[in-house]
Design a protein around this motif. Structure first.
Motif, mmCIF file in Angstrom:
data_model
loop_
_atom_site.group_PDB
_atom_site.id
_atom_site.type_symbol
_atom_site.label_atom_id
_atom_site.label_comp_id
_atom_site.label_asym_id
_atom_site.label_seq_id
_atom_site.Cartn_x
_atom_site.Cartn_y
_atom_site.Cartn_z
ATOM 1 N N LEU A 47 24.951 99.040 -0.666
ATOM 2 C CA LEU A 47 25.336 98.582 0.673
ATOM 3 C C LEU A 47 26.461 99.439 1.238
ATOM 4 O O LEU A 47 26.459 99.769 2.440
ATOM 5 C CB LEU A 47 25.746 97.110 0.639
ATOM 6 N N ILE A 48 27.417 99.814 0.409
ATOM 7 C CA ILE A 48 28.510 100.674 0.857
ATOM 8 C C ILE A 48 27.960 101.994 1.377
ATOM 9 O O ILE A 48 28.366 102.484 2.451
ATOM 10 C CB ILE A 48 29.517 100.914 -0.288
ATOM 11 N N GLU A 49 27.018 102.565 0.648
ATOM 12 C CA GLU A 49 26.382 103.817 1.069
ATOM 13 C C GLU A 49 25.686 103.638 2.410
ATOM 14 O O GLU A 49 25.801 104.481 3.317
ATOM 15 C CB GLU A 49 25.385 104.268 0.003
ATOM 16 N N LYS A 50 24.992 102.534 2.567
ATOM 17 C CA LYS A 50 24.262 102.251 3.802
ATOM 18 C C LYS A 50 25.212 102.085 4.987
ATOM 19 O O LYS A 50 24.950 102.587 6.089
ATOM 20 C CB LYS A 50 23.421 100.987 3.613
ATOM 21 N N LEU A 51 26.316 101.394 4.759
ATOM 22 C CA LEU A 51 27.241 101.093 5.852
ATOM 23 C C LEU A 51 28.076 102.290 6.284
ATOM 24 O O LEU A 51 28.392 102.444 7.468
ATOM 25 C CB LEU A 51 28.176 99.949 5.447
ATOM 26 N N LEU A 52 28.448 103.156 5.346
ATOM 27 C CA LEU A 52 29.448 104.185 5.630
ATOM 28 C C LEU A 52 28.915 105.616 5.671
ATOM 29 O O LEU A 52 29.667 106.535 6.044
ATOM 30 C CB LEU A 52 30.583 104.104 4.603
ATOM 31 N N LYS A 53 27.652 105.825 5.348
ATOM 32 C CA LYS A 53 27.165 107.202 5.204
ATOM 33 C C LYS A 53 27.278 108.028 6.487
ATOM 34 O O LYS A 53 27.486 109.243 6.443
ATOM 35 C CB LYS A 53 25.727 107.211 4.693
ATOM 36 N N ASP A 54 27.139 107.388 7.633
ATOM 37 C CA ASP A 54 27.214 108.119 8.903
ATOM 38 C C ASP A 54 28.494 107.823 9.688
ATOM 39 O O ASP A 54 28.593 108.147 10.874
ATOM 40 C CB ASP A 54 25.999 107.773 9.779
ATOM 41 N N VAL A 55 29.474 107.191 9.032
ATOM 42 C CA VAL A 55 30.725 106.814 9.696
ATOM 43 C C VAL A 55 31.807 107.831 9.369
ATOM 44 O O VAL A 55 32.139 108.022 8.193
ATOM 45 C CB VAL A 55 31.187 105.407 9.258
ATOM 46 N N PRO A 56 32.366 108.511 10.360
ATOM 47 C CA PRO A 56 33.427 109.493 10.094
ATOM 48 C C PRO A 56 34.639 108.841 9.433
ATOM 49 O O PRO A 56 35.034 107.734 9.798
ATOM 50 C CB PRO A 56 33.785 110.020 11.487
ATOM 51 N N TYR A 57 35.226 109.548 8.477
ATOM 52 C CA TYR A 57 36.436 109.072 7.812
ATOM 53 C C TYR A 57 37.603 109.104 8.800
ATOM 54 O O TYR A 57 37.765 110.048 9.563
ATOM 55 C CB TYR A 57 36.750 109.952 6.601
ATOM 56 N N LYS A 58 38.403 108.023 8.798
ATOM 57 C CA LYS A 58 39.586 107.957 9.646
ATOM 58 C C LYS A 58 40.822 108.216 8.789
ATOM 59 O O LYS A 58 41.103 107.460 7.850
ATOM 60 C CB LYS A 58 39.701 106.590 10.322
ATOM 61 N N ASN A 59 41.549 109.262 9.126
ATOM 62 C CA ASN A 59 42.752 109.612 8.368
ATOM 63 C C ASN A 59 43.928 108.812 8.919
ATOM 64 O O ASN A 59 44.738 109.299 9.711
ATOM 65 C CB ASN A 59 43.024 111.111 8.474
ATOM 66 N N ARG A 60 43.995 107.542 8.535
ATOM 67 C CA ARG A 60 45.017 106.638 9.033
ATOM 68 C C ARG A 60 45.256 105.545 8.003
ATOM 69 O O ARG A 60 44.474 105.375 7.068
ATOM 70 C CB ARG A 60 44.574 105.983 10.356
ATOM 71 N N GLU A 61 46.367 104.824 8.161
ATOM 72 C CA GLU A 61 46.668 103.698 7.278
ATOM 73 C C GLU A 61 45.986 102.447 7.842
ATOM 74 O O GLU A 61 46.391 101.937 8.887
ATOM 75 C CB GLU A 61 48.179 103.479 7.198
ATOM 76 N N PRO A 62 44.955 101.954 7.185
ATOM 77 C CA PRO A 62 44.244 100.783 7.712
ATOM 78 C C PRO A 62 45.035 99.499 7.479
ATOM 79 O O PRO A 62 45.950 99.460 6.655
ATOM 80 C CB PRO A 62 42.941 100.778 6.910
ATOM 81 N N HIS A 63 44.642 98.445 8.195
ATOM 82 C CA HIS A 63 45.325 97.167 8.052
ATOM 83 C C HIS A 63 44.318 96.075 7.710
ATOM 84 O O HIS A 63 43.181 96.077 8.195
ATOM 85 C CB HIS A 63 46.062 96.792 9.338
ATOM 86 N N THR A 64 44.760 95.139 6.883
ATOM 87 C CA THR A 64 43.944 93.987 6.528
ATOM 88 C C THR A 64 44.541 92.739 7.161
ATOM 89 O O THR A 64 45.692 92.388 6.891
ATOM 90 C CB THR A 64 43.876 93.792 4.997
ATOM 91 N N TYR A 65 43.753 92.079 8.000
ATOM 92 C CA TYR A 65 44.157 90.812 8.611
ATOM 93 C C TYR A 65 43.633 89.683 7.733
ATOM 94 O O TYR A 65 42.424 89.563 7.520
ATOM 95 C CB TYR A 65 43.574 90.694 10.027
ATOM 96 N N LEU A 66 44.531 88.878 7.203
ATOM 97 C CA LEU A 66 44.156 87.781 6.307
ATOM 98 C C LEU A 66 44.030 86.486 7.102
ATOM 99 O O LEU A 66 44.956 86.096 7.820
ATOM 100 C CB LEU A 66 45.203 87.619 5.203
ATOM 101 N N ARG A 67 42.887 85.821 6.949
ATOM 102 C CA ARG A 67 42.608 84.632 7.751
ATOM 103 C C ARG A 67 41.729 83.659 6.973
ATOM 104 O O ARG A 67 41.282 83.941 5.870
ATOM 105 C CB ARG A 67 41.874 85.047 9.048
ATOM 106 N N PHE A 68 41.461 82.524 7.599
ATOM 107 C CA PHE A 68 40.426 81.580 7.171
ATOM 108 C C PHE A 68 39.434 81.429 8.327
ATOM 109 O O PHE A 68 39.850 81.377 9.485
ATOM 110 C CB PHE A 68 41.012 80.188 6.877
#
Length: 314
Positions: free
Chosen positions: A125-146
């Motif tokens: 699934l990771i391969e399917k989702l990201l294979k055509d998505v350009p890499y972003k050279n940035r610090e990503p953020h995780t929003y924690l929620r319910f």
């Protein structure tokens, strides 16, 4: 999504959890409302929602006490948040006891689990989702929620709302202990490593587990689509099922351990019902106290005017 609704607090087996801090990422201005009257504060928030609806994107923080109340709004495009001050709440011991039994139920399936097959499915699934998505050279953020929680109204969730505008939705099916949370964590970590922000929605029963991963840049999400938030795909063009029981668990496990599974399921659900009854009684006491208070329209209008000035005075 112009209006996004979710929860940042939850009544869990680990006690009362507040995840607000991660959601204030990039927010420069935080306005706190006094929590002396939930109804009063909710009235203020509803007026603010009416003021900004259609003008800017809104994040509405729903209450883990009751559907009658709100806990805040976030105006990300204005770098502002208006929040109800949260105090501590006592733990619901029945949820903790239920989780202990649920852990026993998980062990039944863990012993019949082929983790290599689950890992392979995650990798595919990771391969399917990201294979055509350009890499972003940035610090990503995780929003924690319910996406939902246990309240005096019962177990509630905003799943249909959160998935309504996404291009791709994966319903993760399985049983207790079949790796649904681990599967989603792998997808989340891969997206973060690719430089993508994620919204990580925790389980309102066991807050150490994940129930949903939403990736805004990809317009996709994966979520635990099992009881008590079980849904079936409604649009085959954009929704599909990934069933980890079918993929990675020994065939016939349900039948082989039928008696043990039935007893453990019944026992932990009984504790859940008891815990919800505790929340209902506590909620009724809160509402009774709220009903005894007078809400001044003048005070609400004055508060709203003052908040609008703070938000719009950039």
């Amino acid at each position: 999504m112009e209006i996004k609704k979710y929860y940042v607090t939850g009544n869990t087996a680990q006690g009362f959890i507040n995840l607000i801090s991660s959601n204030l990422h990039g927010i420069d201005k935080t306005i706190t409302l006094d929590a002396s009257s939930l109804a009063h504060n909710t009235a203020i928030l509803k007026r603010l929602i009416d003021e900004y609806k259609g003008k800017t994107k809104l994040e509405i923080l729903k209450s883990s006490i009751s559907h009658n109340y709100l806990e805040g709004i976030i105006l990300r495009e204005k770098n502002a948040a208006v929040l109800v001050k949260q105090g501590d709440r006592p733990s619901v011991t029945e949820f903790a006891k239920g989780l202990q039994i649920h852990d026993e139920l998980e062990n039944v399936y863990i012993q019949e689990m082929d983790f290599a097959k689950a890992d392979e499915a995650a990798g595919d699934l990771i391969e399917k989702l990201l294979k055509d998505v350009p890499y972003k050279n940035r610090e990503p953020h995780t929003y924690l929620r319910f996406f939902g929680t246990n309240t005096m109204d019962g177990i509630v969730n905003e799943v249909p709302h959160l998935i309504s505008e996404l291009e791709r939705v994966y319903h993760i099916k399985g049983r207790a202990g079949t790796g649904k949370s681990t599967f989603m964590k792998k997808i989340a970590n891969a997206c973060l490593a690719h430089g993508l922000d994620i919204e990580q929605y925790h389980c309102s029963f066991d807050s150490n587990s994940i129930d949903m991963v939403l990736v805004p840049d990809l317009s996709i999400c994966l979520f635990d689509s099992t009881d008590p938030h079980a849904f079936d795909p409604e649009d085959a063009a954009r929704e599909e099922i990934i069933d980890l029981y079918e993929i990675a668990v020994t065939p016939g496990t349900d039948e082989m351990y039928h008696k043990e599974i039935t007893e453990l399921t019944s026992s932990y659900k009984n504790y859940m019902k008891k815990g919800l009854q505790v929340l209902k009684l506590k909620g009724e006491a809160i509402i009774k106290n709220e009903d005894a208070q007078n809400i001044s329209e003048t005070e609400i209008e004055q508060s709203v005017d003052a908040i609008l000035k703070q938000i719009n005075n950039n």
